[in-house]
Scaffold this active site. Structure first.
Site, PDB file in Angstrom:
ATOM      1  N   PHE A 176       1.206  -1.306   0.215  1.00 33.69           N
ATOM      2  CA  PHE A 176      -0.230   0.001   0.017  1.00 33.69           C
ATOM      3  C   PHE A 176       1.216   1.625   0.460  1.00 33.69           C
ATOM      4  O   PHE A 176       0.715   2.201   0.275  1.00 33.69           O
ATOM      5  CB  PHE A 176      -0.889   0.038   1.494  1.00 33.69           C
ATOM      6  CG  PHE A 176      -2.110  -1.724   1.278  1.00 33.69           C
ATOM      7  CD1 PHE A 176      -2.792  -1.508   0.391  1.00 33.69           C
ATOM      8  CD2 PHE A 176      -1.235  -1.923   2.402  1.00 33.69           C
ATOM      9  CE1 PHE A 176      -2.799  -3.033   0.449  1.00 33.69           C
ATOM     10  CE2 PHE A 176      -2.061  -3.353   2.573  1.00 33.69           C
ATOM     11  CZ  PHE A 176      -2.772  -4.017   1.404  1.00 33.69           C
ATOM     12  N   THR A 227      -1.817  -8.004  -5.453  1.00 43.24           N
ATOM     13  CA  THR A 227      -2.357  -7.121  -6.696  1.00 43.24           C
ATOM     14  C   THR A 227      -3.057  -8.311  -7.546  1.00 43.24           C
ATOM     15  O   THR A 227      -4.151  -8.216  -8.254  1.00 43.24           O
ATOM     16  CB  THR A 227      -1.639  -6.503  -6.917  1.00 43.24           C
ATOM     17  OG1 THR A 227      -0.619  -7.184  -7.513  1.00 43.24           O
ATOM     18  CG2 THR A 227      -0.453  -5.752  -6.003  1.00 43.24           C
ATOM     19  N   GLY A 229       1.522  -1.257 -12.299  1.00 42.17           N
ATOM     20  CA  GLY A 229       3.131  -1.657 -12.359  1.00 42.17           C
ATOM     21  C   GLY A 229       2.048  -3.226 -13.424  1.00 42.17           C
ATOM     22  O   GLY A 229       2.570  -3.439 -14.537  1.00 42.17           O
ATOM     23  N   PRO A 248     -11.489 -10.555 -14.684  1.00 38.87           N
ATOM     24  CA  PRO A 248     -12.589  -9.686 -13.563  1.00 38.87           C
ATOM     25  C   PRO A 248     -12.456 -10.169 -11.829  1.00 38.87           C
ATOM     26  O   PRO A 248     -12.972  -9.359 -11.421  1.00 38.87           O
ATOM     27  CB  PRO A 248     -13.848 -10.976 -14.039  1.00 38.87           C
ATOM     28  CG  PRO A 248     -13.377 -10.677 -15.212  1.00 38.87           C
ATOM     29  CD  PRO A 248     -12.438 -11.054 -15.329  1.00 38.87           C
ATOM     30  N   GLN A 303      -9.668  -6.109  -6.180  1.00 38.86           N
ATOM     31  CA  GLN A 303      -8.796  -4.663  -6.020  1.00 38.86           C
ATOM     32  C   GLN A 303      -9.634  -3.809  -5.858  1.00 38.86           C
ATOM     33  O   GLN A 303      -9.854  -3.018  -4.426  1.00 38.86           O
ATOM     34  CB  GLN A 303      -7.928  -5.206  -7.012  1.00 38.86           C
ATOM     35  CG  GLN A 303      -6.820  -5.547  -7.085  1.00 38.86           C
ATOM     36  CD  GLN A 303      -5.347  -4.625  -6.925  1.00 38.86           C
ATOM     37  OE1 GLN A 303      -4.676  -4.886  -5.317  1.00 38.86           O
ATOM     38  NE2 GLN A 303      -4.639  -3.841  -7.697  1.00 38.86           N
ATOM     39  N   LYS A 339      -5.042  -0.477 -18.430  1.00 41.47           N
ATOM     40  CA  LYS A 339      -5.219   0.510 -16.523  1.00 41.47           C
ATOM     41  C   LYS A 339      -4.800  -0.435 -15.178  1.00 41.47           C
ATOM     42  O   LYS A 339      -5.509  -0.775 -15.148  1.00 41.47           O
ATOM     43  CB  LYS A 339      -6.303   1.134 -16.987  1.00 41.47           C
ATOM     44  CG  LYS A 339      -6.452   2.663 -17.981  1.00 41.47           C
ATOM     45  CD  LYS A 339      -7.912   3.640 -17.462  1.00 41.47           C
ATOM     46  CE  LYS A 339      -8.511   3.926 -18.845  1.00 41.47           C
ATOM     47  NZ  LYS A 339      -9.275   4.685 -18.824  1.00 41.47           N
ATOM     48  N   GLY A 340      -4.664   0.652 -14.603  1.00 39.89           N
ATOM     49  CA  GLY A 340      -3.997   0.008 -13.262  1.00 39.89           C
ATOM     50  C   GLY A 340      -5.348   0.203 -12.159  1.00 39.89           C
ATOM     51  O   GLY A 340      -6.504   1.129 -13.092  1.00 39.89           O
ATOM     52  N   VAL A 341      -6.026  -0.805 -11.882  1.00 41.25           N
ATOM     53  CA  VAL A 341      -6.607  -0.786 -10.797  1.00 41.25           C
ATOM     54  C   VAL A 341      -6.809  -1.009  -9.522  1.00 41.25           C
ATOM     55  O   VAL A 341      -7.574  -1.179  -8.148  1.00 41.25           O
ATOM     56  CB  VAL A 341      -7.820  -2.223 -11.054  1.00 41.25           C
ATOM     57  CG1 VAL A 341      -8.238  -2.048 -12.896  1.00 41.25           C
ATOM     58  CG2 VAL A 341      -6.419  -3.534 -10.393  1.00 41.25           C
ATOM     59  N   GLU A 400      -5.321   1.538  -6.950  1.00 41.74           N
ATOM     60  CA  GLU A 400      -5.850   2.556  -6.544  1.00 41.74           C
ATOM     61  C   GLU A 400      -6.771   3.070  -6.555  1.00 41.74           C
ATOM     62  O   GLU A 400      -7.688   4.145  -5.607  1.00 41.74           O
ATOM     63  CB  GLU A 400      -4.798   3.783  -6.264  1.00 41.74           C
ATOM     64  CG  GLU A 400      -3.368   2.906  -5.638  1.00 41.74           C
ATOM     65  CD  GLU A 400      -1.880   3.764  -6.048  1.00 41.74           C
ATOM     66  OE1 GLU A 400      -1.679   4.637  -5.711  1.00 41.74           O
ATOM     67  OE2 GLU A 400      -1.259   4.142  -7.833  1.00 41.74           O
TER      68      GLU A 400
END
Lengths: 702, 180
Positions: free
Chosen positions: A238, A466, A507, A587, A593, A655-657, A659
């Site tokens: 985190f 993650t 990441g 998914p 996440q 894309k990132g998930v 945050e």
């Protein structure tokens, strides 16, 4: 992309390491057996500012099992020029002098044969200080405040904010505060270091072994090839494990002095006191609008605390440049140096506290306009980046708001506060919009096509929980046109080559890019039936070709809360998030996440508060009893969904998930608390006293 | 052999008896991890506040960080490593994987042992703080999400896997977790 999609990406699959994690077989940093191991116990400064006058090593030297003590007098000298993410970092320079810059700074390491012996001697070690006056009182108007560095989230000043606000028919101007917050990963930071000939070896719980190894090498003035850092499983990070941590620096020092493997595991209290926190913030948001709800100006001034030891940016104003169209937008960030633990990125840095301020202010504007808060947002949907003028790569916020509203049952909401009561409880609902910047950082990956038809995929990624291992396996399978069973992925080792760490929601995008690029190069080559063929890709060049666009993930978060007017207790009854996060790789894990992120946001909204005693300057609730994080009983059955989304220019459209789930949730809950009670709580967390003192008790008790 | 600060004890862990000379200060958690190589139980706080070290002691869940090793002598200790029967993960463990009831996995050994202990407590008719009917002759409360959340609240998860953990436990309790 000409990637051939087989079925791996987009399919919900359980984690590849799932079985290891449920049977206790997964090894974390403190679990790895190492022969001849010594244990180091850290001693932290108990004063907030001053100097170490005396450390009486002789008093503990003969205690059972004690091997030695390291302090500023005998510690290996570290290179003070060592660069970290934000520049030179005094936070890394442990045991180099007698200065105490904050309470919680390591001042000694006691090394012994067992953990009990080390801890007993560490507790017994007499440390005397010369105290100096400290300043830990954060205030946005503090005279030491100065503009924050502008590595990102630099100030903007578009249009004429003053004139637009003066001409606005409705103006909201409010001050919002968020406290010091702690990452609180369940795994305390642990490192084991030893020398193998001329090489420094380490097992360390961190978010990016490659970068950490580079920093460690620089600190100890070693050639990078002489330092290897590994970490198989990491028990959450985190943000707090994004840097070269004190556990690793101290373990490396001890291994160097005592020529034995040394394990340094921080206690839970030390994790709070000596590893990164989210800084306290104070934010003033002023929004001007026309009577029909068109924004004329947004002015967002945010201040946060830092330590003089290390630069850092809590980029609270990022969303203010992204979410809404307005002819005038102004943002600025002030950093206030204090004698506190150096802050560092905590999950959704900047965006989490920043969105609390902005999205509560938008809700307050809707209240004053008598408008549905969703309608207000729809009326101010921008065509291009509100501050940059750049086009969006894609922008699916409206889809998130509309679909979320449908699933949540928003259309029947009476937008006036204090209208719902169930028994003694007041009930309210709230919404917030959010975004989080998307992109990728340079990384490398190597793929070897084996004669037996399998592929070895090496990338310096790490999996903090993650799901990176599982996601990258699927991505590699698709990119190579094969099945996941034929992929043998290796991550979590600095020897696997340069790679971005697990952070910044970048990441998976960064590593996937390197893997798909290597796979494309490999597939262009002839397969050798007799010998392995290896290709290594570096995405530095490809990233430079990425078009400059506003790239963000988006979400809409909906909350329903109950408030007890007798006690002020707020409980979250429902939480729903709709997300536009690009193509969803898995998914099942993506849902976990974003739900985990929303629960982090719930915890931020209602529970988390690092408390500092103004007299001693010390953090006084440095444990899980005093610093509450959401537990099972605090968390309802959270819902999350994804709208169709695709990020152009980034391989697989992802894309990132990691945050986005945290962003917006605290505001959605605070807005729901207002809807339930009529009370605007503008200071987090939404404690019982804050709900009560604003008069709910008087107004609602019969 | 016993001196002032250490002594030899016998620990029964996962059906195997071990004799070890331990520091009297050594917790059951440290004995499991450092002396016996059972690193499944995790040290998240060492203060009984997070639950990551939860094991079963004679079938009851305890935080092994607040249990001294010497005090566990004679008791049957069950760690996450032994929840699996015959090498195959138990239904509860399979449900955690299927529902994604963890992310980083560090709290998972404690969540699993706690869930196993909790299901036994519930089956034995123990009420919880959210049980509506506390009269002595009340039937066991139905095991719903609120009961599971209350009874599992000693096990923290910072990744926020709670909803999936609750689902995995309820699914297992309903007996649907056997087939995959």
């Amino acid at each position: 992309m000409n990637t051939t999609f087989t079925e791996a990406v987009g399919v919900a699959r359980p984690r590849v390491e799932g079985r290891d994690k449920v049977t206790g077989a997964a090894l974390y940093a403190a679990d790895v057996p190492v022969p001849e191991l010594l244990f180091g116990a850290v001693v932290l400064a108990t004063i907030a500012r001053g100097r170490v006058r005396e450390i009486d090593v002789a008093a503990v030297q003969d205690m059972p099992g004690v091997v030695g003590v390291i302090d500023h007098r005998n510690a290996p000298r570290l290179d003070p020029e060592t660069q970290h993410f934000f520049g030179p970092d005094g936070g890394l320079l442990l045991l180099q002098d007698d200065a105490v810059p904050f309470a919680g700074r390591p001042v000694a390491l006691v090394v012994a044969r067992t953990p009990e012996q080390a801890e007993a001697a560490a507790r017994a070690l007499p440390v005397r200080y010369d105290e100096e006056p400290h300043d830990t009182a954060f205030d946005a108007a503090h005279p030491a405040g100065r503009p924050a560095m502008t590595l990102f989230d630099g100030p903007v000043d578009v249009g004429d904010v003053t004139a637009e606000l003066a001409g606005a028919e409705v103006v909201v101007a409010e001050r919002y505060r968020t406290p010091e917050e702690h990452c609180g990963a369940m795994e305390p930071h642990s490192a084991t270091a030893w020398w193998e000939g001329e090489r420094l070896q380490a097992i360390d719980s961190d978010q990016g072994p490659f970068a950490v190894a580079r920093v460690l090498a620089a600190l100890f003035r070693l050639e990078p090839a002489r330092v290897r850092v590994r970490t198989e499983h990491v028990g959450g990070g985190f943000g707090s494990k994004g840097m070269c941590g004190p556990q690793l620096i101290l373990a490396a020092m001890a291994a160097t002095l005592f020529r034995r493997p040394v394990r340094v595991t921080l206690t839970r209290a030390q994790v709070f006191l000596a590893t990164a926190m989210r800084p306290m913030t104070e934010q003033v948001v002023r929004i001007g609008a026309t009577a029909d709800g068109r924004l004329r100006a947004i002015d967002h001034a945010a201040a946060f605390e830092i330590s003089p030891l290390s630069e850092y940016i809590e980029g609270c104003t990022e969303l203010t440049k992204t979410l809404y169209a307005a002819p005038a937008i102004r943002t600025r960030l002030t950093a206030v140096p204090l004698d506190v633990l150096p802050p560092f990125s905590m999950r959704a840095p900047g965006a989490a506290p920043g969105s609390f301020a902005l999205e509560c202010a938008i809700d307050e504007l809707a209240e004053r306009l008598g408008l549905d808060p969703i309608e207000l947002r729809l009326r101010n949907e921008p065509a291009v980046g509100p501050a940059s003028g750049l086009p969006f790569s894609g922008r699916n916020l409206v889809a998130c708001l509309r679909e979320g509203a449908r699933r949540f049952g928003w259309e029947t909401r009476d937008h006036r506060p204090r209208r719902r009561r169930e028994g003694r409880l007041l009930v309210g609902t709230g919404v917030a919009a959010s975004s989080f910047s998307a992109g990728a950082f340079p990384s490398t990956a190597s793929i070897t096509a084996e004669p037996d038809g399998t592929y070895r995929v090496l990338v310096g990624a790490t999996d903090l929980g993650t799901g990176a291992r599982t996601a990258l396996t699927a991505i590699a399978a698709d990119a190579l046109g094969t099945t996941v069973e034929r992929i043998r992925l290796r991550i979590s080792d600095s020897e696997l080559g340069p790679a971005w760490g697990a952070g910044g929601s970048r990441g998976t995008t960064s590593w996937a890019w390197a893997i798909t690029q290597a796979a494309a190069e490999l597939r262009a080559r002839a397969r050798d039936p007799d010998r392995p063929v290896t290709v290594t890709a570096d995405t530095t060049g490809s990233l430079a070709g990425l078009a400059a666009l506003e790239r963000h993930s988006f979400s809409a978060v909906f909350a329903e809360v109950t408030a007890d007017p007798a006690t002020g207790e707020v409980r979250v009854r429902r939480l729903l998030g709709m997300f536009a996060v690009g193509r969803v790789v898995n998914p099942l894990m993506a849902r976990s996440q974003v739900i985990g992120g929303m629960i982090g946001g719930l915890s931020m909204a209602l529970h988390e508060e690092g408390l500092r005693d103004p007299v001693s300057g010390r953090h006084v609730n440095a444990d899980f009893a005093g610093y509450h994080i959401a537990a099972h009983a605090d968390v309802p059955d959270v819902e999350a969904g994804f709208v169709d989304d695709h990020e152009p220019g980034i391989p697989l459209g992802i894309k990132g998930v990691g945050e986005i789930g945290n962003v917006g949730t605290a505001a959605a809950i605070a807005n729901a608390v207002w809807h339930a009670t009529g009370t605007r709580v503008r200071t987090l967390p939404i404690r019982l006293d804050r709900v009560l003192e604003d008069g709910v008790h008087e107004r609602f008790m019969p | 052999m016993t001196d002032g600060t250490s002594g030899t004890i016998r620990l029964h862990v996962n059906g195997v008896t071990h004799e070890r000379h331990v520091d009297h200060r050594r917790t059951l958690l440290d004995a499991l991890r450092e002396d016996l190589g059972h690193t499944g139980p995790k040290k998240g706080c060492d203060r009984g506040q997070c639950g990551a070290c939860t094991v079963l002691l004679d079938g009851r869940r305890v935080v092994s960080c607040l249990t001294l090793a010497v005090a566990a002598e004679g008791a049957a200790v069950t760690t996450v490593e032994a929840l699996a029967g015959d090498g195959e993960p138990a239904p509860l463990q399979r449900a955690f994987v299927r529902f994604d009831g963890f992310q980083c996995g560090f709290c998972t050994p404690g969540q699993l042992c706690s869930a196993a202990g909790m299901l036994a407590e519930h089956a034995a008719g123990w009420p919880s703080a959210v049980t509506a009917d506390l009269s002595p002759d009340a039937p066991p409360p139905p095991l719903d999400a609120a009961e599971v959340r209350e009874r599992m609240s000693g096990n923290l998860c910072r990744c926020g896997a709670y909803p999936s953990i609750v689902r995995a436990i309820l699914d297992t309790a309903a007996g649907e977790g056997v087939a995959e």
